[in-house]
Design an enzyme around this catalytic site. Sequence first.
Site, PDB file in Angstrom:
ATOM      1  N   ASP A   1       0.836  -1.193   0.000  1.00 30.97           N
ATOM      2  CA  ASP A   1       0.000   0.000   0.000  1.00 30.97           C
ATOM      3  C   ASP A   1       0.880   1.255   0.000  1.00 30.97           C
ATOM      4  O   ASP A   1       2.022   1.212  -0.463  1.00 30.97           O
ATOM      5  CB  ASP A   1      -0.926  -0.022   1.223  1.00 30.97           C
ATOM      6  CG  ASP A   1      -2.299   0.554   0.912  1.00 30.97           C
ATOM      7  OD1 ASP A   1      -2.391   1.774   0.689  1.00 30.97           O
ATOM      8  OD2 ASP A   1      -3.274  -0.214   0.896  1.00 30.97           O
TER       9      ASP A   1
ATOM     10  N   HIS B   1      -3.736   6.065   3.278  1.00 31.92           N
ATOM     11  CA  HIS B   1      -4.489   4.885   2.831  1.00 31.92           C
ATOM     12  C   HIS B   1      -3.948   3.611   3.465  1.00 31.92           C
ATOM     13  O   HIS B   1      -4.705   2.784   3.998  1.00 31.92           O
ATOM     14  CB  HIS B   1      -4.424   4.814   1.306  1.00 31.92           C
ATOM     15  CG  HIS B   1      -5.302   3.774   0.692  1.00 31.92           C
ATOM     16  ND1 HIS B   1      -4.894   2.468   0.504  1.00 31.92           N
ATOM     17  CD2 HIS B   1      -6.576   3.847   0.194  1.00 31.92           C
ATOM     18  CE1 HIS B   1      -5.873   1.784  -0.080  1.00 31.92           C
ATOM     19  NE2 HIS B   1      -6.901   2.603  -0.287  1.00 31.92           N
TER      20      HIS B   1
ATOM     21  N   SER C   1     -11.070  -1.026  -1.047  1.00 31.93           N
ATOM     22  CA  SER C   1      -9.797  -1.002  -0.312  1.00 31.93           C
ATOM     23  C   SER C   1     -10.002  -1.236   1.172  1.00 31.93           C
ATOM     24  O   SER C   1      -9.089  -1.683   1.866  1.00 31.93           O
ATOM     25  CB  SER C   1      -9.091   0.338  -0.501  1.00 31.93           C
ATOM     26  OG  SER C   1      -8.472   0.421  -1.753  1.00 31.93           O
TER      27      SER C   1
END
Length: 378
Positions: free
Chosen positions: A122, A156, A308
């Site tokens: 990520d 994220h 996600s």
Amino acid sequence: ATSMKRIIKFKDTRARRVFRDQMQLADAAITFEEVTIGKQYFLITKHARMTTFNKEKRTLSQLTALSQTSILSHEEDKEVKALDVQEGAPWHLDRIDQDGLPLDGKFEYENPNGEVNVYVLDTGIRITHNDFEGRAHAGFSALSSWYPAGQDCHGHGTHVAGLVGGKTYGVNKKATLFDVRVLDCRGSGSISGILQAIEWVANNHKKPAVINMSLGGDFSQSLNDAVDELERAGVLSVVAAGNENQDACRVSPASAASALTIGSTTKSDTRSSFSNYGSCVHLYSPGSDIVSLGHATNSATQTMSGTSMASPISCGVASSILANNKNLSPAELKQAVLDAADDSVSSTIRPFLHYSSAPSCPEFTTGPDCENTCGGLP
């Protein structure tokens, strides 16, 4: 202690008594305890020697294979633990431990018996965040030296890692997390960088291991092939289906054959409007309006939506199952997650992720790590 103990169920008390007498003659050191619950007749055998314990298993398997109806079932004794309850749980955790709505505000879970390692590809992970309790580590960065592993300038990746294994928002609150950084401060990366990261995981992972990839792009055979090779290295890839409201078979790594591909749902048990769908999606999981960890400080939180988010929640479930059954192959682990799924929901989000507090071994296997094979029961 449950070692070298077996639970045998009989048709009646006479069959139980005959079997007990025969085993007593074979080894006087075996101890027995009879349990009768209504018309359920159990015999608990406890062995002092592994040789007689294994011999008993072979005998029972032979009898059941011959349709010996007086013995109805047998299994090794197993450890049972008290469930932990997270009161006031975030909705995504609250939802996956029950069969349907409405939510009850709780997440009932069992801390896994063993360790498991989760590799998060990520934007990075703020590994110093308090919610990780020191279980998050820098692994590898496929980016330039400006983007070392163990840091996150986007948010994220920290959010995703928190859903896998954070203390407050994570499914597996004991997982060891490794930051494998492939996306930059804008949340962008390249297939070549992801291939390098997958190579690193394949060569350096510690078993038992699972990987989460909350990322994707146009269809790439190279990326799909790399994911499939990772399965052959012994690591299941849990991946996001994508957020384009299209067939997930058009994107990668969601379309990789060996991946466990996850779509997104809302609080009202509907498919998130952005979620990809189709035959390449194996499972649906909460993904809209998900609160998890933020990257700004060591106590920050933030809300995000996307497949996600659905993927790491599912990865947390997979890692919990693997921690309790560390000898499962990636294919067996994938099937175990699907076997536990809920099919009673709307067909648009079926099957739906379900957290099982006591993950079981595959059929006809027993033992703490599913390492023992026994004959099929009638």
